[in-house]
Design an enzyme around this catalytic site. Structure first.
Site, PDB file in Angstrom:
ATOM      1  N   GLU A  76       0.967  -1.220  -0.019  1.00  0.00           N
ATOM      2  CA  GLU A  76      -0.013   0.108  -0.126  1.00  0.00           C
ATOM      3  C   GLU A  76       0.694   1.276   0.173  1.00  0.00           C
ATOM      4  O   GLU A  76       0.372   2.197  -0.707  1.00  0.00           O
ATOM      5  CB  GLU A  76      -1.036  -0.046   1.095  1.00  0.00           C
ATOM      6  N   HIS A 103       8.624  16.983   9.584  1.00  0.00           N
ATOM      7  CA  HIS A 103       9.784  17.113   8.432  1.00  0.00           C
ATOM      8  C   HIS A 103       9.649  16.887   7.097  1.00  0.00           C
ATOM      9  O   HIS A 103      10.225  17.282   6.229  1.00  0.00           O
ATOM     10  CB  HIS A 103      11.031  16.561   8.980  1.00  0.00           C
TER      11      HIS A 103
END
Length: 162
Positions: A76, A103
């Site tokens: 996935e 980040h």
């Protein structure tokens, strides 16, 4: 915040329970998986649908995230990241998901129903939804470089050669 969800046959029931939990907590959840369990449902279709929906919402300026549930989640992740602009990450830990949001501006969480208990999944989903991208100059530059390469095969006009 709008959430897009999908699951293959291995994650179907698990994802439906997470969907109910999210709705009980006031989230707008759009289901992109099958209407009923089907043993032949494969992950690429649902991963692509969630990725496309997240990107379409982001393009409209909406705050949105995606959640895809599979067996281990590995396939996935690969499939979801094929959609231009997606940044799908695995549900490893709350700290991992928090870092990925801060980040890398991760926008899709992939959960393995065989590897992640539901309480942990709920904690990681909460981190995905509550954590903001820090928008540091270094992180923004890295995302721009990644997007440029994804779209043109170059970074700042330079071909990447091995």
């Amino acid at each position: 915040m709008q959430l897009h969800m999908g699951a293959n046959y291995q994650g179907y029931e698990y994802a439906r329970r997470l969907e109910a939990w999210l709705k009980q907590n006031g989230h707008d959840v759009i289901w992109h998986g099958a209407d009923a369990y089907d043993f032949e449902d494969d992950y690429p279709l649902f991963s692509f649908r969630v990725g496309q929906a997240v990107i379409a919402d982001e393009d409209k300026g909406l705050e949105t995230r995606g959640i895809v549930v599979g067996g281990t989640g590995s396939g996935e992740i690969v499939a979801a990241n094929k959609v231009n602009g997606t940044r799908a990450v695995p549900a490893i830990s709350v700290d991992y998901v928090t870092d990925a949001r801060e980040h890398a501006n991760a926008n899709i969480l992939v959960i393995g129903s065989e590897t992640t208990d539901e309480a942990s999944a709920q904690s990681m989903i909460t981190a995905l939804l509550d954590t903001k991208f820090l928008m540091s100059l270094d992180d923004a530059r890295r995302l721009v470089n990644t997007n440029e390469f994804e779209n043109s095969g170059t970074i700042e006009g330079w071909m990447i050669e091995g």
